[in-house]
Motif scaffolding. Structure first.
Motif, short mmCIF file in Angstrom:
data_model
loop_
_atom_site.label_atom_id
_atom_site.label_comp_id
_atom_site.label_asym_id
_atom_site.label_seq_id
_atom_site.Cartn_x
_atom_site.Cartn_y
_atom_site.Cartn_z
N GLN A 1 -18.61 -3.99 -40.73
CA GLN A 1 -17.31 -4.68 -40.74
C GLN A 1 -17.20 -5.57 -41.98
O GLN A 1 -16.18 -5.62 -42.66
N LEU A 2 -18.31 -6.27 -42.28
CA LEU A 2 -18.34 -7.17 -43.44
C LEU A 2 -18.22 -6.35 -44.73
O LEU A 2 -17.50 -6.74 -45.66
N PHE A 3 -18.92 -5.22 -44.76
CA PHE A 3 -18.84 -4.33 -45.93
C PHE A 3 -17.39 -3.88 -46.14
O PHE A 3 -16.87 -3.88 -47.27
N ALA A 4 -16.72 -3.48 -45.03
CA ALA A 4 -15.31 -3.05 -45.11
C ALA A 4 -14.44 -4.19 -45.65
O ALA A 4 -13.55 -3.99 -46.47
N CYS A 5 -14.71 -5.42 -45.17
CA CYS A 5 -13.92 -6.58 -45.60
C CYS A 5 -14.04 -6.80 -47.10
O CYS A 5 -13.04 -6.99 -47.79
N VAL A 6 -15.30 -6.83 -47.58
CA VAL A 6 -15.47 -7.15 -49.01
C VAL A 6 -14.98 -6.00 -49.89
O VAL A 6 -14.45 -6.23 -50.98
N SER A 7 -15.10 -4.75 -49.42
CA SER A 7 -14.58 -3.59 -50.18
C SER A 7 -13.07 -3.72 -50.34
O SER A 7 -12.54 -3.61 -51.45
N CYS A 8 -12.38 -3.94 -49.21
CA CYS A 8 -10.92 -4.10 -49.27
C CYS A 8 -10.56 -5.34 -50.09
O CYS A 8 -9.55 -5.37 -50.79
#
Length: 1477
Positions: free
Chosen positions: A982-989
């Protein structure tokens, strides 16, 4: 004096009745002085006619309020009278004493004790004096006894009020003086006379006593008087002085000879428990002293007593007279002797009962008192239970008194208790023993004996188990038995229990067993249970056990009482009144406990076990808020009681024993759910590279507080109590407890969406003043920061955040923290604790400190192997620290940033498999995820804060990596429940968002610094790539998600993703290929791809997450201006054939609006218009209202983009559906009363303060500080748009609304909106680029006027349009200016037309003028007016007259004809009246 005798004597003696209180004492002194010094004073006054009548009158009236002054003078007065004056003596003394007695019957004398005493005292003094002076004169002797003394006694016996005046004591003293004189007097004649007087007295006294008693219904007062009299006469001597001071206790200490010293002690000690009855004389005393009674009194008194006793006994036997039985009891108490009992039994034979033991039979044979007890008394005791049978128990004691020794008494009582005596009688026997030390001495061996003990233990067992049986007996049946138990436990004689200690212990064990079962009963059962009685018994036991050490069983009982009070009602099922009783009881017990001597804590099992129990309670995770509150309240009471102990260490020791060990604390910390990590991770305050989200809130435990919270709250409460009394705790306990409290509070604060019960927990702490400031303010916490710092360095996580929080809340300064990290090298090599500590301290470090940390981080970043890159002491940890420093904008070194970027590019070359490009994350380790997250974070921060230009290769690395990471994010949406993913998705976006924002805000200056093809590459490839990934992802995520809350960690990536989507260009949005989504039966002119886009996105305005709603709004907002053209192309299909043609705005929006209207009706429907509703940010209602208002903004944007003709069709549709009316009502519930900006409220000096109408609304996704103003501002924005774009419809609604709403709308619009709109309208006219052929338009802002001048050939027409103060609600007025070459009628028509257009068209003034000019042009072109509305162009739908009459050939508008036919109910031509075909 003798010379003045003739004057003095009359003036003194004749004033003898003066009743002035000031004069009276002096007057009587003068009277006595006159009688003494002037021998012939009686020659100057007539005693019998003047003096004595006056004296007699004063005495008869009781001294007229001066009895205490006058009566003491009477004896000296009569003693000074010469015999000549008093002759005949008999009559004089008779009259004199009769007057004294008469004075006693006055009401004043009866009510005043002192005056009554004075009269009685004077009477007896005078009586004794007269008797002494006239001994031997039989007539006078008889008169004194028969006519004065006996009637006087008789009168007093009838009136109990007079008995308080010491009469019986005076009488006893008088008799004693006569008896003594008769014994001592050597003169036989005098002795003989006194014997005769005494004999006469006893005969007459006997007569009146017999008369009082010898009545079936004897008068209670008289009987009481007789018994009092006999008791007083039985005393050997009378001491009036001691009696005067007697207050509810009978002590004859000054009457005892030396030989009776022991008895004296015994009686005196009894005073404490005595109930203060004046009748209660001690039998032992009377008998010890009976030898001292004169024989002259002893014989007649005993005869009288026997006679009265026998008489009463007969009445009792024959008529069961209770009054006589009471009298008999009193007599026997004072005159108990075997002779009296023998006489009472008479000739009655003793019938031996077979069941009786041999000893009892022998005793009864020998002792008439025992025989009387068995034959008579037991029968009386066991008759109908009298309410107060205490007098019968007195008879029992009188009988026991006649036994020879205590063993005999024990035999008798043991025998009685086995069967003959009922419980209430036993209770009274023991009560009497407690109230008198003499009676206690009689029954001590019996009370301490085995038979009583066993009997009471059995009773306790029966009472405690009474709930288990069917409760047939009355309440009183049980209450007297409980009273008995209470008595034997609570009464102590000389610091010893009444009964054997072993039996006390066994009774307490029974009570304890019953209390322990109370929790298993229901509340209703507990209401009727024995718990209440046990409380009373225990309370009395604890209250009275002052010098006694508590036995173990009573400490167990105390513990159970405490536990019942420290648990909530839901668990114990006890009603409130019982809880209150229990509390008083255990507090009383603890109070007793702490006042015992010795090392209390070690000795007391209660203190040890209660501490252990408390510790288990809070660590068991079984408490909800209510239970914890009850527990803390009980602990507060306990500790406040412990504070009263003389042992100052007691409280500290107690707190220490509740304190968990370090390992127990650690276990509780680990059991706290890990959701707290979500926010610090998302905000970049902490970094993690492993999965630790094991614990979660379980559904079933939603009300139970975690054990760590309960324990820290309990101990904080305990130290709060201790600190208030300045008690010092050992082993740094204070710092440890405060640290744990801070840990609990920090854990709560970090939670995203804390459950209500946790919020309630924090509110409870605030109410109880359990706060960090309070605890630190009261105690010395110098070591706290060091403790926190050590724990932070050791464990990191929440401990690091606590330090940051303390600095942030200014509880601790940065300098104080700085002392703890003087050496930066101490933080390296990196551990998780060190890393988290640095990350938390970053915002507060100075630039120099940060540079030192960065200097430590750079070299290691260059030299890692692939394995080291992902470890905490490798690339991951050092990059995380670098990011934290960069996040606080403290690195302005461009070269350094570019250097780090180059290192990352080199990492990619060397270890590309570490970079998570387009891969499946389910197989990736958390360490690799962690390092990727930090790399992406760095790139986002780099773009944000790096000012120096980037090389093309660097741009390629950043943009290609971003797109590759975004692909990974898109492909792994099924794994978003894993926190690191979820954190990876957040920072990617987030990175995609930063890039979008960068290129969106690029200006010509910044473009110059970029590589040549970068912008075109961005637009054609990267931007397209981002949105082609994210738009389908948005649709997928919103369809799959069950939890739609914005604050939920599962939806964290929605914010950056949605913010990125707001940057989507219109052309890319139109070119998106989404799965086809069409609705059957949906009327639409839109192409399929557009309709799919609308049908896909519009429903998301209902989605319960604000970021999604705002992103969808931004996307649809870009589409809205494109949509009306498709209706324009099909406009001909909505021709004049329909009577009132209407056209729906986009069907997807309108169906959404209908759903929203239903939802809003539930939220706002019941609230009156004008009452402002505050919508709680991020609540469900907030999302409904937000979606509704955004939908309207879209509809109004769509409306504005449409042509005049389309607007007319759309507005007709809105009027039919009444949607706009609903909107306006809702807006006046949502717009604030004062729509000024909060921060500009101070700047009132400015002419025009900023309002929600003057400032544009910025709908930000990430910015949540202004959330409370979102809905009010949005409502104002929608109202502004509605007034601007649909003025005619709002005007129509306003005019048709009720008066209250009409006034509210008018007032609000005039005050806040009209000026803004008028200014905008006038400005739009001034700045308009629209050119009219043959018409010029000018505007005047100050006067709110617009001037239009129309010229064609020689004709000049000038019109002035005036805007009202409540524009656009009020009517716009049209006035005439210059008019050349136009007929008046035509002129009026045109003015009316313009006024009509401006009032009824939903557009601007320029659009109204254009319409009017078109109308006039058509007129000059030769197009005829419609003869119904007298206008060429229709005012609503802008059509020309097309329907012609076949007869007169005149043309009409379709809408006008329709209205004509429906209103006239005819189908004829309006002009020629022929049928219209």
């Amino acid at each position: 004096m003798k010379e003045e005798a003739s004057k003095v004597s009359p003036s003194v003696l004749l004033s003898i009745d003066d009743s002035d209180p000031i004069v009276c004492p002096a007057l009587w002194e003068a009277v006595l002085y006159t009688l003494t010094t002037i021998e012939d004073c009686w020659l100057h006054v007539n005693a019998k006619k003047s003096v004595f009548p006056k004296l007699s009158a004063v005495i008869r009236e009781g001294g007229r309020g001066l009895a205490t002054v006058i009566y003491p003078y009477l004896l000296p007065f009569i003693s000074k009278l010469p015999q000549t004056i008093t002759d005949p003596k008999l009559d004089f003394f008779k009259n004199f004493l009769t007057s004294v007695v008469a004075g006693l019957s006055t009401e004043r004398i009866k009510t005043s004790f002192s005056e009554c005493s004075a009269v009685i005292s004077a009477f007896f003094e005078c009586l004794r004096f007269i008797m002494q002076q006239n001994l031997g004169e039989e007539e006078i002797e008889e008169m004194l006894v028969n006519d004065q003394l006996i009637p006087f006694i008789d009168a007093v016996l009838k009136d109990p009020r007079l008995q308080d005046g010491q009469l019986f004591n005076h009488l006893a003293e008088t008799l004693s003086s006569w008896e003594t004189k008769a014994n001592v007097e050597k003169d036989d004649k005098t002795a003989h006379s006194l014997d005769k007087v005494l004999l006469n007295f006893w005969e007459r006294l006997s007569e009146i006593c017999v008369e009082k008693i010898n009545e079936p219904e004897a008068d209670v007062k008289s009987v009481s008087g007789v018994s009092n009299l006999l008791q007083v006469l039985q005393k050997p001597k009378s001491s009036l002085k001691s009696n005067k001071k007697k207050v509810g206790k009978v002590r004859f200490t000054d009457e005892l000879p030396e030989s009776n010293k022991e008895n004296e002690k015994c009686v005196s000690s009894e005073g404490e428990n005595s109930e203060g009855s004046e009748l209660m004389t001690e039998p032992s005393l009377t008998h010890n002293c009976s030898d001292l009674i004169s024989p002259l009194r002893k014989k007649p008194l005993e005869d009288l007593v026997c006679k009265l006793a026998m008489m009463s006994f007969n009445y009792v036997n024959e008529q069961k007279s209770e009054q006589h039985l009471r009298f008999l009891s009193t007599l026997l108490s004072s005159f108990s002797s075997t002779q009296v009992f023998k006489m009472l039994l008479g000739d009655e034979k003793w019938s031996i009962v077979k069941a009786k033991p041999l000893e009892i039979a022998r005793l009864a044979q020998k002792n008439p008192a025992v025989r009387f007890l068995y034959q008579k008394l037991i029968g009386w005791l066991n008759e109908d239970p009298r309410k107060e049978a205490g007098f019968l128990v007195d008879i029992l004691y009188s009988a026991l008194h006649c036994c020879d020794n205590n063993m005999e008494r024990k035999y008798v009582l043991d025998d009685l208790i086995e069967g003959d005596l009922k419980w209430n009688s036993i209770l009274q026997v023991i009560e009497k023993a407690c109230s008198s030390s003499d009676k206690h001495a009689l029954v001590t061996p019996w009370l301490k004996g085995e038979i009583v003990g066993e009997k009471l233990v059995t009773l306790a067992d029966h009472l405690c188990n009474k709930d288990l049986e069917s409760s047939v007996s009355s309440e009183s049946y049980f209450s007297e038995r409980w009273a008995l138990l209470s008595l034997v436990l609570s009464q102590h004689i000389k610091n010893d229990y009444l009964i054997g200690e072993v039996y006390v212990e066994r009774i307490i064990v029974k009570l304890h067993e019953t209390l322990s079962k109370a929790k298993e009963l229901s509340e209703a059962e507990n209401n009727d249970s024995s718990v209440s009685f046990i409380c009373d018994v225990a309370y009395n036991y604890f209250s009275s056990a002052k010098g006694c050490l508590l036995m173990p069983s009573s400490e167990d009982l105390l513990l159970t009482l405490f536990q019942l009070c420290a648990q909530s009602k839901e668990k114990t099922h006890l009603p409130d009144f019982l809880i209150c009783k229990l509390k008083n009881t255990w507090l009383c017990g603890v109070n007793l406990l702490i006042h015992q001597t010795g090392n209390t804590y070690k000795q007391s099992t209660f203190l040890c076990l209660s501490a252990l129990w408390l510790k288990n309670q809070v660590q068991s995770s079984s408490l909800d808020i209510k239970s914890l509150q009850v527990l803390l309240s009980a602990v507060d009471d306990l500790l406040n009681t412990l504070l009263e102990s003389e042992d100052t260490n007691l409280l500290g020791v107690y707190i220490g024993s509740v304190m968990p060990s370090n390992s127990e604390w650690e276990k509780m910390r680990q059991s706290l759910p890990m959701q707290w990590l979500h926010r610090p991770l998302l905000e970049g305050r902490l970094s993690l590279n492993y999965e630790c989200f094991k614990t979660d809130f379980k559904e079933q435990d939603t009300k139970k507080l975690p054990s760590h919270l309960c324990t820290s709250a309990l101990l904080s409460k305990m130290i709060l109590v201790a600190l208030k009394k300045e008690i010092v705790l050992e082993n740094n306990e204070l710092e440890k407890i405060i640290a744990e409290l801070l840990y609990s509070l920090q854990w709560y604060e970090e939670l995203d969406n804390p459950p209500i019960f946790l919020t309630g927990f924090c509110e409870m702490l605030q109410k109880m003043n359990i706060t960090y400031d309070n605890l630190c303010g009261l105690g010395n916490t110098s070591g706290l920061l060091q403790l926190l710092f050590n724990r932070s360095m050791e464990n990191g996580t929440l401990w690091s955040l606590i330090i940051a929080k303390l600095i942030l809340s200014r509880s601790v300064s940065s300098d104080e923290v700085k002392r703890h990290y003087r050496r930066k090298e101490g933080f390296f090599p990196l551990t998780e604790g060190n890393m988290h500590t640095i990350q938390s301290l970053c915002p507060f470090l100075s630039k120099e400190d940060k540079k030192e940390f960065i200097a430590q981080c750079i070299p290691p970043l260059l030299a890692w192997t692939k394995e080291d890159l992902c470890s905490t002491n490798g690339g991951f940890g050092h990059l995380a620290i670098f990011n934290s420093c960069l996040q606080t904008r403290s690195i302005d070194d461009g070269e350094l940033l570019h250097g780090i970027l180059k290192i990352l590019i080199s990492w990619k070359k060397d270890h590309e498999d570490i970079f998570l490009f387009s891969c499946n994350l389910s197989e990736v380790s958390p360490e690799i995820l962690g390092v990727n997250i930090e790399i992406i974070r760095f790139l986002s921060l780099f773009l944000k804060y790096c000012s120096s230009p980037l090389a093309e290769s660097e741009w390629d690395f950043i943009m290609c990596s971003m797109l590759a990471w975004l692909e990974t994010t898109s492909e792994n949406h099924a794994l978003y429940s894993v926190p690191l993913i979820q954190l990876f998705a957040c920072v990617s976006c987030g990175l995609a968002c930063e890039l979008s924002a960068f290129f969106d805000s690029a200006t010509l200056d910044t473009i110059g610094n970029l590589p040549v093809n970068l912008i075109s590459e961005w637009k054609e490839f990267f931007s397209q790539g981002i949105h082609s990934l994210l738009l389908p992802l948005l649709v997928t995520v919103t369809e799959e998600s069950e939890d739609t809350s914005e604050t939920s960690f599962q939806n964290a990536m929605l914010k950056p993703m949605c913010e990125t989507l707001t940057y989507i260009p219109k052309d890319q949005l139109l070119s998106q290929k989404l799965p086809s989504r069409l609705v059957a039966g949906q009327k639409t002119n839109l192409p399929e791809y557009l309709q799919t886009l609308l049908n896909t996105l519009a429903p998301l305005l209902l989605y319960r997450a604000r970021p999604v709603q705002i992103a969808v709004y931004h996307m649809l907002y870009k589409l809205m201006p494109e949509l009306p053209q498709y209706d324009q192309d099909n406009l001909k299909s909505y021709g004049d054939e329909e009577e009132e043609p209407a056209l729906s705005p986009p069907a997807a929006l309108m169906s959404l609006l209908r759903t929203q209207e239903d939802l809003l009706e539930n939220v706002l429907g019941c609230i009156p218009v004008g009452q402002i509703v505050t919508i709680k940010p991020l609540s469900e209602d907030f999302c409904y209202v937000l979606g509704y208002l955004l939908t309207w903004k879209l509809i109004l944007t769509f409306f504005k983009a449409a042509s005049s003709q389309l607007r007319a069709l759309y507005s007709m549709y809105l009027r039919k559906t009444k949607s706009l009316n609903k909107l306006l009502y809702h807006l006046f519930r949502l717009m604030p009363e004062n729509p000024t900006y909060a921060e500009t409220a101070i700047e009132l000096s400015n002419k025009d303060p900023k309002t929600f109408f003057t400032e544009e609304l910025q709908l930000s996704i990430r910015e949540t500080a202004t959330l409370p103003y979102h809905i009010p501002h949005l409502a104002c924005s929608v109202y502004h748009m509605t007034l601007k774009d649909l003025p005619a419809m709002v005007r129509l609604w306003w005019n048709s609304s009720e008066k209250r709403v009409f006034n509210i709308v008018d007032r609000f619009t005039s005050k806040y909106v009209s000026n803004v709109l008028s200014f905008q309208e006038i400005s739009s006219v001034q700045t308009s680029t629209q050119l009219f052929n043959g018409m010029t338009v000018k505007a005047r802002a100050t006067t709110r006027e617009v001037m239009a001048t129309y010229t064609i050939e020689d004709i000049v027409i000038e019109l002035i349009i005036q805007l009202p103060s409540n524009y656009p609600l009020g009517s716009i007025t049209v006035e005439s200016g210059k008019r050349v070459g136009v007929a008046v009628q035509q002129w009026r028509n045109w003015m009316l037309q313009l006024s009509t257009y401006l009032t009824h068209q939903n557009g601007s003034i320029m659009e109204g003028l254009a319409l009017w000019k078109n109308n006039v042009d058509k007129r000059f072109e030769g197009v005829e007016d419609c003869m119904i509305c007298f206008s060429v162009i229709h005012g609503f739908n802008y059509s020309l007259p097309k329907k012609a009459c076949r007869t007169c050939k005149k043309k009409f508008h379709s809408a006008c004809l329709y209205k004509w036919f429906t209103s006239s109910n005819k189908s004829t031509c309006p002009l020629c009246r022929e049928t219209f075909f």
